[in-house]
Design a protein around this motif. Sequence first.
Motif, PDB file in Angstrom:
ATOM      1  N   LYS A 165       0.821  -1.207   0.000  1.00 28.38           N
ATOM      2  CA  LYS A 165       0.000   0.000   0.000  1.00 28.38           C
ATOM      3  C   LYS A 165       0.858   1.261   0.000  1.00 28.38           C
ATOM      4  O   LYS A 165       0.480   2.280  -0.580  1.00 28.38           O
ATOM      5  N   THR A 166       2.033   1.181   0.635  1.00 28.92           N
ATOM      6  CA  THR A 166       2.895   2.358   0.715  1.00 28.92           C
ATOM      7  C   THR A 166       3.553   2.671  -0.614  1.00 28.92           C
ATOM      8  O   THR A 166       3.586   3.829  -1.062  1.00 28.92           O
ATOM      9  N   HIS A 167       4.094   1.636  -1.274  1.00 32.36           N
ATOM     10  CA  HIS A 167       4.931   1.869  -2.452  1.00 32.36           C
ATOM     11  C   HIS A 167       4.223   1.644  -3.778  1.00 32.36           C
ATOM     12  O   HIS A 167       4.651   2.192  -4.800  1.00 32.36           O
ATOM     13  N   SER A 170       0.586   4.043  -3.068  1.00 38.05           N
ATOM     14  CA  SER A 170       0.902   5.412  -2.632  1.00 38.05           C
ATOM     15  C   SER A 170      -0.116   5.937  -1.632  1.00 38.05           C
ATOM     16  O   SER A 170      -0.655   7.046  -1.773  1.00 38.05           O
ATOM     17  N   PRO A 172      -1.455   7.912   1.194  1.00 34.83           N
ATOM     18  CA  PRO A 172      -0.865   9.129   1.774  1.00 34.83           C
ATOM     19  C   PRO A 172      -0.580   9.025   3.263  1.00 34.83           C
ATOM     20  O   PRO A 172       0.375   9.632   3.757  1.00 34.83           O
ATOM     21  N   HIS A 173      -1.399   8.255   4.019  1.00 34.00           N
ATOM     22  CA  HIS A 173      -1.184   8.169   5.461  1.00 34.00           C
ATOM     23  C   HIS A 173       0.001   7.275   5.818  1.00 34.00           C
ATOM     24  O   HIS A 173       0.377   7.192   6.994  1.00 34.00           O
ATOM     25  N   LEU A 174       0.604   6.618   4.830  1.00 36.47           N
ATOM     26  CA  LEU A 174       1.765   5.763   5.078  1.00 36.47           C
ATOM     27  C   LEU A 174       3.038   6.350   4.465  1.00 36.47           C
ATOM     28  O   LEU A 174       4.024   5.634   4.305  1.00 36.47           O
ATOM     29  N   THR A 175       3.012   7.623   4.160  1.00 36.15           N
ATOM     30  CA  THR A 175       4.161   8.245   3.503  1.00 36.15           C
ATOM     31  C   THR A 175       5.420   8.154   4.353  1.00 36.15           C
ATOM     32  O   THR A 175       6.532   8.001   3.818  1.00 36.15           O
ATOM     33  N   ALA A 176       5.276   8.218   5.666  1.00 37.28           N
ATOM     34  CA  ALA A 176       6.454   8.178   6.542  1.00 37.28           C
ATOM     35  C   ALA A 176       7.189   6.842   6.463  1.00 37.28           C
ATOM     36  O   ALA A 176       8.367   6.766   6.829  1.00 37.28           O
ATOM     37  N   ARG A 178       7.718   5.208   3.650  1.00 35.41           N
ATOM     38  CA  ARG A 178       8.222   5.005   2.300  1.00 35.41           C
ATOM     39  C   ARG A 178       9.745   4.884   2.302  1.00 35.41           C
ATOM     40  O   ARG A 178      10.456   5.694   2.899  1.00 35.41           O
TER      41      ARG A 178
END
Length: 250
Positions: A165-167, A170, A172-176, A178
């Motif tokens: 889901k992060t990569h 994308s 947005p709530h998991l951007t940290a 990445r």
Amino acid sequence: MALRLDIQAPSNYFAPEKTQVMLVSRRHSPLDTPIPTILLDGRALPLQASISILGVEMNSALTFTGHVKTIARKAAWKLNCVRRIAHLLDSQGIYTLYAAQVRSLMEYAPLTWSSCPPSYLGLLDKIQQRAQRLICLKAPPDQSSPLMQPLQQRRDVAGLCVIYKTHKQSAPHLTALRQPWSQPHGHATRVAATGDDQLVVPFARTETFLRSFLPRYTRMWNHLVQQTQLHRTTSLHTFKSAVNAWIKQP
């Protein structure tokens, strides 16, 4: 000599009754100098050996061993309650009650504290083994009892889904969380074709950090990319189901 540290904070920022104080240190022996008394709006804040943030307990050594021991004790108590009413349920009923009341407790924020040593995580596995034996005892002789996935497998699937889901999506709530993509290979190798989909694994100096979320699951993601094409799926549900089958392989 008594030392005092008085902090005047706006009431809408910090509440003294909800504020926790913990000293984080790598020292094995007590400090030579006394620790000052911390006052917040005139109220003394006691120094604690561990603090709880959103239900996850962390100690002064920045480990979650105490948290795992606590949830293992609570899960064992809940499983004993299920055992007391087992005579009223069949195997499927016990499985449903275990999954809803016991396993859900052992799977609260697992990617946060899964860096615990295997000996502590084994406490949770023992509880699931006890539940599996109870389910097998209630299963009819001509029917097979429902088998439960290992807890570590469920944690690994959850971790890889977060990486996906992060990569790939994308979120947005998991951007940290990445991680940078790995640099392309300068020469042809067997894994050069999958190099663009691999991630840079954070450097780990300690075994505890090596077991934590980012180092563990970026390594597992890179293995997944090298061995399969699951990372190219466009559906999270399809990815999750395929990863479950991939992890089961010997």
